[in-house]
Design a protein around this motif. Structure first.
Motif, PDB file in Angstrom:
ATOM      1  N   TYR A  37      15.482  94.192   3.013  1.00  0.00           N
ATOM      2  CA  TYR A  37      14.667  95.225   2.622  1.00  0.00           C
ATOM      3  C   TYR A  37      14.502  94.825   1.014  1.00  0.00           C
ATOM      4  CZ  TYR A  37      15.484  98.972   5.966  1.00  0.00           C
ATOM      5  OH  TYR A  37      15.237  99.841   7.183  1.00  0.00           O
ATOM      6  N   ARG A  38      13.329  94.764   0.759  1.00  0.00           N
ATOM      7  CA  ARG A  38      12.854  94.432  -1.100  1.00  0.00           C
ATOM      8  C   ARG A  38      12.594  95.046  -1.707  1.00  0.00           C
ATOM      9  NH1 ARG A  38       8.150  90.182   0.764  1.00  0.00           N
ATOM     10  NH2 ARG A  38       6.074  91.892   1.193  1.00  0.00           N
ATOM     11  N   GLN A  39      12.969  95.216  -3.273  1.00  0.00           N
ATOM     12  CA  GLN A  39      12.450  96.172  -3.879  1.00  0.00           C
ATOM     13  C   GLN A  39      11.859  95.572  -5.475  1.00  0.00           C
ATOM     14  OE1 GLN A  39      15.188  98.847  -5.205  1.00  0.00           O
ATOM     15  NE2 GLN A  39      13.455 100.463  -5.983  1.00  0.00           N
ATOM     16  N   ALA A  40      10.789  95.520  -5.922  1.00  0.00           N
ATOM     17  CA  ALA A  40       9.830  94.381  -7.200  1.00  0.00           C
ATOM     18  C   ALA A  40      10.199  95.862  -7.882  1.00  0.00           C
ATOM     19  CB  ALA A  40       8.583  94.887  -6.384  1.00  0.00           C
ATOM     20  N   PRO A  41      10.000  95.744  -9.063  1.00  0.00           N
ATOM     21  CA  PRO A  41      10.425  96.082 -10.467  1.00  0.00           C
ATOM     22  C   PRO A  41       9.344  97.384 -10.673  1.00  0.00           C
ATOM     23  CG  PRO A  41      10.275  93.978 -11.171  1.00  0.00           C
ATOM     24  CD  PRO A  41       9.987  94.335  -9.296  1.00  0.00           C
ATOM     25  N   GLY A  42       9.986  98.177 -10.708  1.00  0.00           N
ATOM     26  CA  GLY A  42       8.552  99.529 -11.028  1.00  0.00           C
ATOM     27  C   GLY A  42       8.256 100.416  -9.469  1.00  0.00           C
ATOM     28  N   LEU A  43       9.109  99.486  -8.228  1.00  0.00           N
ATOM     29  CA  LEU A  43       8.258 100.423  -6.718  1.00  0.00           C
ATOM     30  C   LEU A  43       9.798 100.464  -5.843  1.00  0.00           C
ATOM     31  CD1 LEU A  43       5.709  97.501  -6.259  1.00  0.00           C
ATOM     32  CD2 LEU A  43       5.515  99.233  -7.315  1.00  0.00           C
ATOM     33  N   ALA A  91      10.621  90.186  -5.911  1.00  0.00           N
ATOM     34  CA  ALA A  91      11.173  90.625  -5.560  1.00  0.00           C
ATOM     35  C   ALA A  91      12.921  90.626  -5.454  1.00  0.00           C
ATOM     36  CB  ALA A  91      10.790  92.083  -4.246  1.00  0.00           C
ATOM     37  N   VAL A  92      13.825  91.887  -5.383  1.00  0.00           N
ATOM     38  CA  VAL A  92      15.477  91.611  -4.764  1.00  0.00           C
ATOM     39  C   VAL A  92      15.313  92.353  -3.525  1.00  0.00           C
ATOM     40  CG1 VAL A  92      17.172  92.259  -5.452  1.00  0.00           C
ATOM     41  CG2 VAL A  92      15.867  92.633  -7.408  1.00  0.00           C
ATOM     42  N   TYR A  93      16.111  91.164  -3.098  1.00  0.00           N
ATOM     43  CA  TYR A  93      16.471  90.937  -1.392  1.00  0.00           C
ATOM     44  C   TYR A  93      17.736  92.120  -0.795  1.00  0.00           C
ATOM     45  CZ  TYR A  93      11.345  89.743  -0.613  1.00  0.00           C
ATOM     46  OH  TYR A  93       9.723  89.315  -0.621  1.00  0.00           O
ATOM     47  N   TYR A  94      17.363  92.732  -0.340  1.00  0.00           N
ATOM     48  CA  TYR A  94      18.634  93.339   0.158  1.00  0.00           C
ATOM     49  C   TYR A  94      18.939  93.134   1.908  1.00  0.00           C
ATOM     50  CZ  TYR A  94      18.423  95.765  -4.372  1.00  0.00           C
ATOM     51  OH  TYR A  94      18.872  96.118  -5.558  1.00  0.00           O
ATOM     52  N   CYS A  95      19.701  92.954   2.359  1.00  0.00           N
ATOM     53  CA  CYS A  95      20.618  93.639   3.504  1.00  0.00           C
ATOM     54  C   CYS A  95      21.123  94.891   3.652  1.00  0.00           C
ATOM     55  CB  CYS A  95      20.883  91.937   3.791  1.00  0.00           C
ATOM     56  SG  CYS A  95      22.550  91.990   5.583  1.00  0.00           S
ATOM     57  N   ASN A  96      20.400  94.788   5.137  1.00  0.00           N
ATOM     58  CA  ASN A  96      21.113  95.891   5.926  1.00  0.00           C
ATOM     59  C   ASN A  96      21.522  95.837   7.020  1.00  0.00           C
ATOM     60  OD1 ASN A  96      20.147  98.487   7.533  1.00  0.00           O
ATOM     61  ND2 ASN A  96      21.220  99.559   5.665  1.00  0.00           N
ATOM     62  N   ALA A  97      22.631  96.184   7.473  1.00  0.00           N
ATOM     63  CA  ALA A  97      22.846  96.633   8.530  1.00  0.00           C
ATOM     64  C   ALA A  97      24.029  97.894   9.449  1.00  0.00           C
ATOM     65  CB  ALA A  97      23.904  95.116   8.805  1.00  0.00           C
ATOM     66  N   ARG A  98      23.430  97.994  10.154  1.00  0.00           N
ATOM     67  CA  ARG A  98      24.442  99.095  10.947  1.00  0.00           C
ATOM     68  C   ARG A  98      25.826  98.990  11.987  1.00  0.00           C
ATOM     69  NH1 ARG A  98      23.975 104.072  11.400  1.00  0.00           N
ATOM     70  NH2 ARG A  98      24.588 105.890  12.781  1.00  0.00           N
ATOM     71  N   ILE A  99      26.886  99.234  11.335  1.00  0.00           N
ATOM     72  CA  ILE A  99      27.346  98.494  11.834  1.00  0.00           C
ATOM     73  C   ILE A  99      28.931  99.639  12.339  1.00  0.00           C
ATOM     74  CG2 ILE A  99      30.186  97.029  11.408  1.00  0.00           C
ATOM     75  CD1 ILE A  99      27.929  94.923   9.573  1.00  0.00           C
ATOM     76  N   HIS A 100      28.919  98.891  13.358  1.00  0.00           N
ATOM     77  CA  HIS A 100      30.644 100.159  13.434  1.00  0.00           C
ATOM     78  C   HIS A 100      31.871  99.379  13.592  1.00  0.00           C
ATOM     79  CE1 HIS A 100      32.920 102.851  16.470  1.00  0.00           C
ATOM     80  NE2 HIS A 100      33.738 101.367  17.504  1.00  0.00           N
ATOM     81  N   SER A 101      32.651 100.370  13.129  1.00  0.00           N
ATOM     82  CA  SER A 101      34.124  99.456  12.316  1.00  0.00           C
ATOM     83  C   SER A 101      34.868 100.417  12.622  1.00  0.00           C
ATOM     84  CB  SER A 101      33.230  98.993  11.193  1.00  0.00           C
ATOM     85  OG  SER A 101      33.041  99.966   9.873  1.00  0.00           O
ATOM     86  N   GLY A 112      22.224  92.621  -3.183  1.00  0.00           N
ATOM     87  CA  GLY A 112      20.787  92.148  -3.645  1.00  0.00           C
ATOM     88  C   GLY A 112      20.626  90.621  -4.217  1.00  0.00           C
ATOM     89  N   THR A 113      19.589  89.953  -3.722  1.00  0.00           N
ATOM     90  CA  THR A 113      19.470  88.384  -3.989  1.00  0.00           C
ATOM     91  C   THR A 113      18.236  88.707  -4.757  1.00  0.00           C
ATOM     92  OG1 THR A 113      19.658  85.999  -3.746  1.00  0.00           O
ATOM     93  CG2 THR A 113      19.012  87.205  -2.549  1.00  0.00           C
ATOM     94  N   GLN A 114      17.988  87.797  -6.325  1.00  0.00           N
ATOM     95  CA  GLN A 114      16.603  87.734  -6.681  1.00  0.00           C
ATOM     96  C   GLN A 114      15.823  86.504  -5.917  1.00  0.00           C
ATOM     97  OE1 GLN A 114      15.284  90.027  -9.255  1.00  0.00           O
ATOM     98  NE2 GLN A 114      13.513  88.653  -8.671  1.00  0.00           N
ATOM     99  N   VAL A 115      14.609  86.877  -5.938  1.00  0.00           N
ATOM    100  CA  VAL A 115      13.847  85.746  -4.775  1.00  0.00           C
ATOM    101  C   VAL A 115      12.530  85.783  -6.236  1.00  0.00           C
ATOM    102  CG1 VAL A 115      12.476  85.229  -3.531  1.00  0.00           C
ATOM    103  CG2 VAL A 115      13.977  85.663  -2.843  1.00  0.00           C
ATOM    104  N   THR A 116      11.890  85.236  -6.949  1.00  0.00           N
ATOM    105  CA  THR A 116      10.795  85.241  -7.395  1.00  0.00           C
ATOM    106  C   THR A 116       9.853  83.761  -7.324  1.00  0.00           C
ATOM    107  OG1 THR A 116      12.451  85.668  -9.552  1.00  0.00           O
ATOM    108  CG2 THR A 116      10.406  84.890 -10.189  1.00  0.00           C
ATOM    109  N   VAL A 117       8.684  84.352  -7.147  1.00  0.00           N
ATOM    110  CA  VAL A 117       7.807  83.339  -7.249  1.00  0.00           C
ATOM    111  C   VAL A 117       6.823  83.191  -8.069  1.00  0.00           C
ATOM    112  CG1 VAL A 117       6.259  82.766  -4.962  1.00  0.00           C
ATOM    113  CG2 VAL A 117       7.927  84.026  -4.577  1.00  0.00           C
ATOM    114  N   SER A 118       6.724  82.321  -8.974  1.00  0.00           N
ATOM    115  CA  SER A 118       6.108  81.323  -9.828  1.00  0.00           C
ATOM    116  C   SER A 118       5.391  80.747  -9.915  1.00  0.00           C
ATOM    117  CB  SER A 118       6.297  82.673 -11.240  1.00  0.00           C
ATOM    118  OG  SER A 118       5.803  82.117 -11.998  1.00  0.00           O
ATOM    119  N   SER A 119       4.922  80.446 -11.052  1.00  0.00           N
ATOM    120  CA  SER A 119       4.214  78.794 -11.099  1.00  0.00           C
ATOM    121  C   SER A 119       4.708  78.153 -12.709  1.00  0.00           C
ATOM    122  CB  SER A 119       3.064  78.137 -10.525  1.00  0.00           C
ATOM    123  OG  SER A 119       1.857  78.741 -11.455  1.00  0.00           O
TER     124      SER A 119
END
Length: 119
Positions: A37-43, A91-101, A112-119
Motif C-alpha cells: 500500500y502507499r500513502q502520499a502526503p494529505g491523502l 509516497a510512503v510504501y507499506y507492506c501488509n501481510a495476513r499471517i497465521h502465527s 513504511g519506506t519512503q519512495v521519492t520520485v523527483s528530478s
C-alpha cells in the motif's frame, strides 16, 4: 511476535526503478496474502498490489504494466519491482501481510519506506 521489515526505498529520477523488499519474521505458521500500500502526503492510504500464497496478483490501475509484485515463500518475503517511476508515485510504501502465527490470524503492517520520485 510477528514483524514486517521493509527496505529498498529512496530517491529516484522520473523513469527510474526501485525494488522494495519486505521480510516477515517471528512465530509464523502460514502467510496468506501479502501486499503493498502507499500513502502520499494529505491523502489516504491506497492499495498498490497484492499477491496470494498461490501467486495470484492484483494491481491498481495506476501501476499496471510498471510495477511487479513477487514473493519468496521460503524466505517469507515479498518484493515490489517498480519501473518507469513517475513523480505521482512518491509516497510512503507499506507492506501488509495476513499471517497465521502463534498469536492467531491477523493483518500485519511494516513500518513504511519512503519512495521519492523527483528530478
Amino acid at each position: 511476535q510477528v514483524q514486517l521489515v521493509e527496505s529498498g526505498g529512496g530517491l529516484v529520477q522520473p523513469g527510474g526503478s526501485l525494488r522494495l523488499s519486505c521480510a516477515a519474521s517471528g512465530s509464523i505458521f502460514t502467510i496468506y496474502a501479502m501486499g503493498w500500500y502507499r500513502q502520499a502526503p494529505g491523502l489516504e492510504r491506497e492499495l498498490v498490489t497484492t499477491i496470494t500464497s498461490g501467486g495470484i496478483t492484483n494491481y491498481a490501475d495506476s501501476v499496471k504494466g510498471r510495477f511487479t509484485i513477487s514473493r519468496d515463500n521460503a524466505k517469507n518475503t515479498v518484493y515490489l519491482q517498480m519501473n518507469s517511476l513517475k513523480p505521482e508515485d512518491t509516497a510512503v510504501y507499506y507492506c501488509n501481510a495476513r499471517i497465521h502465527s502463534g498469536f492467531g490470524t491477523s493483518n500485519y503492517w511494516g513500518q513504511g519506506t519512503q519512495v521519492t520520485v523527483s528530478s
